[in-house]
Every structure is written in structure tokens, then in C-alpha cells.
Design a protein around this motif. Structure first.
Motif, short mmCIF file in Angstrom:
data_model
loop_
_atom_site.label_atom_id
_atom_site.label_comp_id
_atom_site.label_asym_id
_atom_site.label_seq_id
_atom_site.Cartn_x
_atom_site.Cartn_y
_atom_site.Cartn_z
N ASN A 452 0.81 -1.23 0.00
CA ASN A 452 0.00 0.00 0.00
C ASN A 452 0.84 1.28 0.00
O ASN A 452 0.38 2.34 0.44
CB ASN A 452 -0.96 0.03 1.20
CG ASN A 452 -1.91 -1.16 1.20
OD1 ASN A 452 -2.42 -1.56 0.15
ND2 ASN A 452 -2.16 -1.73 2.37
N SER A 453 2.07 1.17 -0.50
CA SER A 453 2.94 2.35 -0.54
C SER A 453 2.59 3.28 -1.70
O SER A 453 2.96 4.46 -1.69
CB SER A 453 4.40 1.91 -0.67
OG SER A 453 4.61 1.29 -1.93
N GLY A 454 1.93 2.75 -2.70
CA GLY A 454 1.64 3.55 -3.89
C GLY A 454 2.84 3.72 -4.80
O GLY A 454 2.81 4.54 -5.72
N ILE A 455 3.91 2.95 -4.54
CA ILE A 455 5.12 3.06 -5.35
C ILE A 455 5.27 1.80 -6.20
O ILE A 455 5.38 0.70 -5.66
CB ILE A 455 6.38 3.23 -4.48
CG1 ILE A 455 6.32 4.56 -3.70
CG2 ILE A 455 7.65 3.20 -5.34
CD1 ILE A 455 7.48 4.76 -2.74
N LYS A 509 1.14 7.44 -8.42
CA LYS A 509 0.87 7.66 -9.84
C LYS A 509 0.80 6.32 -10.56
O LYS A 509 1.78 5.82 -11.14
CB LYS A 509 1.95 8.55 -10.46
CG LYS A 509 1.96 9.95 -9.84
CD LYS A 509 3.04 10.83 -10.46
CE LYS A 509 3.03 12.21 -9.82
NZ LYS A 509 4.11 13.09 -10.34
N ALA A 510 -0.37 5.70 -10.51
CA ALA A 510 -0.56 4.36 -11.07
C ALA A 510 -0.34 4.33 -12.58
O ALA A 510 0.03 3.29 -13.13
CB ALA A 510 -1.98 3.88 -10.75
N SER A 511 -0.53 5.47 -13.25
CA SER A 511 -0.38 5.50 -14.71
C SER A 511 1.04 5.18 -15.14
O SER A 511 1.26 4.70 -16.26
CB SER A 511 -0.80 6.87 -15.25
OG SER A 511 0.05 7.89 -14.72
N GLY A 516 7.18 3.08 -20.01
CA GLY A 516 8.59 2.74 -19.90
C GLY A 516 8.84 1.26 -19.67
O GLY A 516 8.04 0.41 -20.05
N THR A 517 9.95 0.96 -19.00
CA THR A 517 10.25 -0.45 -18.73
C THR A 517 9.29 -1.04 -17.72
O THR A 517 9.08 -2.25 -17.68
CB THR A 517 11.69 -0.60 -18.19
OG1 THR A 517 11.83 0.17 -17.00
CG2 THR A 517 12.70 -0.15 -19.22
N ALA A 518 8.68 -0.19 -16.88
CA ALA A 518 7.68 -0.68 -15.93
C ALA A 518 6.52 -1.32 -16.69
O ALA A 518 6.03 -2.39 -16.32
CB ALA A 518 7.18 0.45 -15.05
N GLY A 519 6.12 -0.68 -17.77
CA GLY A 519 5.05 -1.22 -18.59
C GLY A 519 5.46 -2.52 -19.27
O GLY A 519 4.68 -3.48 -19.35
N MET A 520 6.71 -2.56 -19.76
CA MET A 520 7.18 -3.76 -20.44
C MET A 520 7.25 -4.94 -19.48
O MET A 520 6.79 -6.04 -19.77
CB MET A 520 8.55 -3.49 -21.07
CG MET A 520 9.06 -4.61 -21.98
SD MET A 520 9.97 -5.89 -21.10
CE MET A 520 11.47 -4.99 -20.69
N TYR A 521 7.86 -4.71 -18.29
CA TYR A 521 7.94 -5.78 -17.30
C TYR A 521 6.55 -6.21 -16.83
O TYR A 521 6.29 -7.39 -16.59
CB TYR A 521 8.77 -5.32 -16.10
CG TYR A 521 10.24 -5.66 -16.21
CD1 TYR A 521 10.77 -6.77 -15.56
CD2 TYR A 521 11.09 -4.89 -16.99
CE1 TYR A 521 12.12 -7.08 -15.67
CE2 TYR A 521 12.45 -5.19 -17.09
CZ TYR A 521 12.95 -6.30 -16.44
OH TYR A 521 14.28 -6.60 -16.55
N GLY A 522 5.67 -5.25 -16.69
CA GLY A 522 4.30 -5.58 -16.28
C GLY A 522 3.61 -6.45 -17.31
O GLY A 522 2.89 -7.40 -16.96
#
Length: 547
Positions: A452-455, A509-511, A516-522
Motif C-alpha cells: 500500500n505504498s503507492g510506489i 501515480k498508477a499511470s 517505460g520499462t515498468a510497462g514492459m515488465y508488467g
């Protein structure tokens, strides 16, 4: 005098069996096959194999003395070579280098027909310049300017740059340096004079050799196993998977507990009739946590299995961290059940890239690593490791690095790096929403976001890269890996300040999770079929190495 009836019967049975073997061998393979099978049969008789081994050892000694450029001792070394308590000066090392070079075969006189394909000319000078550009080990002292010691390490590499460790007899100085490096590493890892090993091209080859060694050992001692398996934690280095693919084994992975240590109960349940070796890490690369080596050692002893400790990452750091008084669980040859350990000279040993050591508890174990082929028209062929040709530069530089730093030098580096590590870990824990994974034992740790850190930890990596940090992303679960190296000394607060700003930037900032790479890994994490992800990796490397 006639033998008793039972002995007569036994004699007839043995003779009949021997005759059957001879006839079958002759029909299938001719006279050569008969002689081969006859020798095999004789070696089964009490005392015969011992006699053969004695004769072989004597002939090997005679052969080595005939083909070696310098005399070879017939007796084993009584006292192990240790890393010196105090590092050698540049002047001492230069003197050592001159004496070692004097032992070597002079290839420039035109009397060597193999091993070296270069000559001393302008081209060779160009190669040395290129070597220096990409292999200069600067930065050990936190500076950009190499020290006198580092310059001497480079000079060692230069001096033996074109020598080839393919033949241990043609270049006796290389053989001396390699065996002494192995001995120094063995004693650092609390082994004794019985230890034996090889200097390899890196951690992956060290692991490959250990797996090959234990597979071949199983072929000799457990021939009923046709589908050999390795049992290891899920955090074991992928080089074990690579070795398993190359050598036709299967890795059985034990899961982790919530504290990121291996589940020992699950580990033991994986040990079965096809298990040929156990493996664990000191420490795990992802989190810097040392696996419970003592517990796995007890399992190895209980099930009479060999046990390899992958210390490629921490083998040259944990011994010094322990001596500094930090809590380090036993991980080396002190632990009952441990039969081999690997350690990378080119990591915290501060040698040149392409240098690692795999050490076995005895030469009897190590013999299974060696490849031998006696039927090649080109001559008798043998090789201790994966590589045939092995560059002398890396062997010489490894020897020089260990002797020049000495225990005091390694302790100093370890102390500096641990202070930097602890400062960074403390800084991470002070940032809202971030924490250190588990309890790391040395100069490496992983960062995770708290519940629940939002990070999004991968979005945090992207934000850090925008500040010119090169972050190592991990998965299952998503974390960021940090190995602390000499160039991090003095940059602790820069790291913590940038990490704090980055965390504030991405928090809530969930968006950013889809960019970036966060989207690719996700995206990759959502693919249920890992074979599809494997294909992605294959295509990535195929593309990366195209012109």
C-alpha cells in the motif's frame, strides 16, 4: 591338489563368464575389443585396480618430467599457498614477474609448433593498447587514476598476454600461478592441502564445470540414474539452468519462505532417486542473502550427495566481512557436506574480467571435471575446463591481484564497501514506502516497495534512470538489485537523495506502471506461458548481436 567342489564350481563359472566375454568382444570388436574387456574384467579383481593406479601415477610422473620445461615435483605440496597477510609491493611483484617469465618456453626462437600464433611486432603493440583500453582495472581505490599496484597487475597481463594455458607443460609459470591461485582461494575458503580446482573464464564456467563434474561422478558411481537432477533454491544462479540444458540434467527448484530464505522442508522433499547434486548460494545474487549452507550440508551428508556452494558473487567478500565482525553464517569448507565452492576473482577479487575459480574438497572429486580423449590422430588430448585455449593474461593477473592486495588490502576494501552498503541500506529504509529485502549478509541488497505504498518499484527504476542511475530490475516479486562496488564509495548521499526524489515523483501515480520499462515488465509478468517470454529473450539477443 584338487580344489573343493564349491571352489571348482566357482572356477568353472568364472572361466565360462570370461570366455563368453572374450568371444562376444572378439565377434563385435575384434582383438582390440578383447583386450579392452579383459582389462576391465581384471580391474574388478581385488588389488588389481590399485596396482594399475600405482603404475599410472609413476608413468605420469615420468612423462611430466620428460615433457616439462622445468622439473615437476613428485610429492604433493605439503603446505598450502595462502593469500599473504600484507599485500606485496609493486617492486616485489616486478621481481616475481621476472623470475616467472624466466621459467617460460621462449616462443620467439621459432622452436614451438603450437599454442602461440602471435609475434612481437607493431601488430602486437596495437593489441596491447586495445587490451589496456578495455581491461584497465582502475577504480579500486575509488579513484580514476590507477595505483602502482594496479599498473603492475596490468604488466603481468601484458607479459603473459599471448601465452596459452592449453598445455600445462609448455608454460610452467602459468601452471605455477594457476595452482597457487587455486590454493590461495582454497585456504581463503577454509579448505586444506587436499583441495584441488581450476581457474576458469568466469562464474558461469565454474558452475558449468561443477555440474559436469557431479554428472560424470554419478555416471561412475550411480549408473542406474538416467535422468539426473540438481536440487537448489529458486534463487540459484541461471548458470545452473544453462549447465543443465548443456549437460542433460534437470534443476528442481525449492521455493522461498516469506523472509526470502529457502524453504528447507520443500528442498528436502525434492531430493529423490535421480538427484546427483545439491546446490546453494553464498549469497543469493538477487537479495544478497546467504542460503542456509549448514542445513543443506546436513541434507547432503544425510543423503550422501555432493554439495556445491555458488560463491561466485560473494566468495571474495564474505570471508573478509566475517573477519571484520559482521554476522556471516558458515558457508565454505568448514561446513560438513560441502564438496565444492566457486568464487570469482574478477568480482570482489579485483582481477581482470574472465577469471574465476572452482575448488573441490579433493582431487578425487575434481578428476570427474577433466575431459580426456586418447583416440585423436593429433595426439593425446585433455582439458580441465570448458575452454581449450586459456589466455595467460588472466591467470597472471589473478595471481598478481591476490598477492598484491593481500589480506590487509581485501579487509580494507571490504570495510569501505560495507560502510557504504550499510549507509545506503539505512537510507533506503528511511524512505517512506521502501524497504530492504530480507537480511543481506554483504555488499549487495535489493529494494522493494512496501504494501500500500503507492510506489511501483519498476516505475521507480525508470525515474532513477532519468537521473542517470543504471538500475537492475528483478521479478517474482519485482525488486531492484544493488551491488555495491568501489565506485559507489563516497556517493551514498547522492544515491539516497535521488532515490528519495524518485520515490516522491512516482508515489501514487498508477499511470506510470504502464509506461517505460515498468510497462514492459508488467506486460511480461502477465504472460502465463514462460516459453513465450523465453522466445522474447531469444529474439532480443538475436537482434542485439546483429550488425
Amino acid at each position: 591338489m584338487d580344489l573343493p567342489a564349491p571352489l571348482q564350481w566357482t572356477e568353472h563359472v568364472l572361466f565360462s563368464l570370461l570366455l563368453a566375454v572374450v568371444v562376444r568382444s572378439y565377434v563385435l570388436y575384434g582383438l582390440t575389443g578383447v583386450l579392452k574387456d579383459l582389462v576391465k574384467f581384471l580391474r574388478l579383481l581385488p588389488g588389481v585396480d590399485t596396482l594399475i593406479q600405482f603404475i599410472l601415477a609413476r608413468e605420469v610422473q615420468t612423462f611430466m618430467n620428460k615433457v616439462s620445461a622445468t622439473p615437476v615435483d613428485s610429492e604433493p605440496v605439503k603446505k598450502a599457498v595462502e593469500i599473504p597477510e600484507k599485500g606485496c609491493s609493486a617492486e616485489e611483484l616486478l621481481q616475481d614477474m621476472a623470475e616467472l617469465k624466466a621459467l617460460e618456453t621462449v616462443t620467439e626462437d621459432g622452436k614451438v609448433f603450437a599454442y602461440v600464433y602471435t609475434m612481437e611486432d607493431e601488430h602486437a603493440k596495437t593489441l596491447r593498447k586495445a587490451f589496456d583500453m578495455f581491461n584497465d582495472p582502475t577504480g579500486y581505490d575509488g579513484n580514476d587514476k590507477p595505483s602502482a599496484r594496479e599498473n603492475v597487475v596490468n604488466q603481468f597481463a601484458h607479459t603473459f598476454l599471448h601465452e596459452n594455458a592449453l598445455s600445462p607443460m609448455v608454460f610452467p609459470a602459468l601452471r605455477k600461478m594457476e595452482t597457487e591461485v587455486i590454493s590461495m582461494v582454497a585456504t581463503m575458503l577454509n579448505g586444506d592441502s587436499r583441495c584441488s580446482g581450476s581457474l576458469t573464464t568466469g562464474g558461469t564456467e565454474s558452475i558449468l564445470m561443477a555440474v559436469k563434474c557431479y554428472r560424470d561422478r554419478a555416471r561412475e558411481l550411480m549408473p542406474h540414474i538416467t535422468e539426473p537432477e540438481i536440487v537448489a533454491p529458486i534463487t540459484i544462479h541461471p548458470a545452473f539452468e544453462k549447465a543443465a540444458e548443456y549437460f542433460n540434467l534437470t534443476v528442481c527448484h525449492a521455493p522461498l519462505k516469506p523472509d526470502f530464505t529457502v524453504d528447507l522442508a520443500a528442498f528436502e522433499k525434492l531430493i529423490g532417486k535421480n538427484t546427483v547434486m545439491l546446490a546453494a548460494s553464498a549469497p543469493q545474487y538477487p537479495y544478497g542473502i546467504v542460503d542456509p549452507i549448514e542445513d543443506v550440508g546436513r541434507l547432503a551428508t544425510k543423503h550422501n550427495l555432493p554439495f556445491h556452494v555458488d560463491g561466485c558473487f560473494g566468495g571474495f567478500m564474505l570471508p573478509w566481512v566475517e573477519k571484520l565482525g559482521y554476522p556471516v553464517p558458515p558457508f565454505d569448507f568448514r561446513v560438513q557436506g560441502v564438496t565444492s565452492v566457486s568464487a570469482d576473482v574478477h568480482k570482489y577479487g579485483f582481477g581482470l574480467k574472465g577469471s574465476s575459480v572452482v575448488v573441490y574438497k579433493s582431487s578425487e572429486i575434481r578428476r570427474h571435471q577433466i575431459f580426456a580423449y586418447s583416440s585423436w590422430p593429433g595426439g593425446l588430448f585433455g582439458s580441465p575446463g570448458f575452454s581449450g585455449t586459456r589466455p595467460g593474461a588472466n591467470i597472471a593477473a589473478s595471481w598478481a591481484a591476490l598477492r598484491s592486495l593481500g589480506e590487509d588490502g581485501y579487509m580494507q576494501k571490504a570495510e569501505q564497501l560495507m560502510k557504504t552498503t550499510l549507509a545506503m541500506e539505512e537510507g533506503v529504509d528511511s524512505i517512506q514506502g521502501l524497504s530492504i529485502v530480507g537480511k543481506p549478509a554483504m555488499t549487495a541488497f535489493a529494494i522493494m516497495s512496501t504494501e500500500n505504498s503507492g510506489i511501483d518499484i519498476l516505475a521507480l527504476a525508470d525515474a532513477m534512470e532519468a537521473r542517470d542511475w543504471h538500475m537492475e530490475r528483478q521479478q517474482l516479486p519485482n525488486t531492484l538489485h544493488c551491488t555495491i562496488m568501489p565506485h559507489h564509495i563516497g556517493r551514498e548521499m547522492v544515491f539516497i537523495n535521488d532515490l528519495t526524489e524518485s520515490a516522491d515523483e512516482v508515489r501514487g501515480k498508477a499511470s506510470l506502471s504502464s509506461k517505460g520499462t515498468a510497462g514492459m515488465y508488467g506486460m511480461v509478468a502477465k504472460i502465463p506461458d514462460r516459453a513465450v517470454v523465453d522466445e522474447f529473450i531469444l529474439q532480443f539477443f538475436d537482434k542485439a548481436y546483429k550488425l
